[in-house]
Motif scaffolding. Structure first.
Motif, PDB file in Angstrom:
ATOM      1  N   TRP A  94       0.843  -1.202   0.000  1.00 47.47           N
ATOM      2  CA  TRP A  94       0.000   0.000   0.000  1.00 47.47           C
ATOM      3  C   TRP A  94       0.870   1.241   0.000  1.00 47.47           C
ATOM      4  O   TRP A  94       1.197   1.809   1.024  1.00 47.47           O
ATOM      5  CB  TRP A  94      -0.915   0.015   1.208  1.00 47.47           C
ATOM      6  N   ARG A  95       1.238   1.703  -1.162  1.00 46.42           N
ATOM      7  CA  ARG A  95       1.973   2.951  -1.352  1.00 46.42           C
ATOM      8  C   ARG A  95       1.182   3.763  -2.360  1.00 46.42           C
ATOM      9  O   ARG A  95       1.142   3.430  -3.540  1.00 46.42           O
ATOM     10  CB  ARG A  95       3.377   2.697  -1.901  1.00 46.42           C
ATOM     11  N   GLY A  96       0.489   4.794  -1.893  1.00 48.68           N
ATOM     12  CA  GLY A  96      -0.385   5.545  -2.777  1.00 48.68           C
ATOM     13  C   GLY A  96      -1.545   4.698  -3.275  1.00 48.68           C
ATOM     14  O   GLY A  96      -1.968   4.837  -4.419  1.00 48.68           O
ATOM     15  N   TYR A  97      -2.054   3.832  -2.421  1.00 51.40           N
ATOM     16  CA  TYR A  97      -3.090   2.872  -2.814  1.00 51.40           C
ATOM     17  C   TYR A  97      -4.488   3.443  -2.579  1.00 51.40           C
ATOM     18  O   TYR A  97      -4.811   3.854  -1.474  1.00 51.40           O
ATOM     19  CB  TYR A  97      -2.920   1.565  -2.030  1.00 51.40           C
ATOM     20  N   PRO A  98      -5.344   3.450  -3.598  1.00 49.68           N
ATOM     21  CA  PRO A  98      -6.697   4.021  -3.480  1.00 49.68           C
ATOM     22  C   PRO A  98      -7.660   3.064  -2.767  1.00 49.68           C
ATOM     23  O   PRO A  98      -8.597   2.531  -3.373  1.00 49.68           O
ATOM     24  CB  PRO A  98      -7.095   4.242  -4.946  1.00 49.68           C
TER      25      PRO A  98
END
Length: 186
Positions: A94-98
């Motif tokens: 989850w890195r910049g996860y919408p």
């Protein structure tokens, strides 16, 4: 007979706790399951959605009807306005996860996503140790250091959505360096 209730889901590094909670704060149902945090980003979101859908199904079978809201609390900094997780200590993918948009697509309902420390602060303000207070500062110490802030009876997100957050800190490495000896830190 239906009653007014909401779903609250807390995602940890190992487990997920998903509950049906009445508007008065009574826990009507609670379920626990694995977080599967080491898997791919989409797999983790699908797991959260599956556990939420399972709770919704159980609630319907018990005559609770549909919830008024679904809230998901996750660790780490996130943009509460867009529902995007910037970084989560337990979910490397989850890195910049919408997350919010993914969960809404999977569950088929509006979902509120917030930082777990903010959710905890709200819980303490609503039904816990901070009940009756207008201003609350909640600090969390676990894998990292977090915080939630309530001012004048309202949760403060600020421009970035992370006003109460202290930021990710590695307590494991700092523990030795600072020689911090707290009861829960061996």
């Amino acid at each position: 007979m239906t009653r007014a209730w909401a779903v609250g889901l807390d995602m940890g590094g190992t487990n997920i706790r998903c509950a049906a909670v009445s508007v008065s704060g009574d826990v009507l149902l609670i379920e626990r399951g694995p977080s599967l945090a080491s898997r791919k980003a989409g797999d983790v979101a699908e797991n959260i959605a599956a556990q939420t859908l399972h709770l919704l199904d159980t609630a319907r079978r018990r005559g609770l009807g549909s919830p008024r809201a679904i809230g998901v609390a996750v660790p780490g900094p996130l943009n509460v306005y867009s529902g995007t997780v910037m970084q989560a200590p337990h979910v490397a993918a989850w890195r910049g996860y919408p997350l919010r948009s993914k969960l809404e697509a999977l569950i088929g309902r509006k979902v509120v996503v917030d930082n777990d420390a903010n959710a905890w602060a709200l819980g303490e303000y609503w039904r816990g140790a901070a009940r009756g207070r207008r201003d609350v500062v909640l600090l969390t110490l676990g894998t990292g250091v977090g915080g939630g802030l309530i001012v004048g009876g309202k949760l403060v997100h600020g421009l970035s959505g992370m006003a109460g957050g202290i930021g990710p800190r590695d307590c494991q490495s700092r523990r030795t360096a600072m020689r911090l000896r707290l009861p829960w830190m061996p």
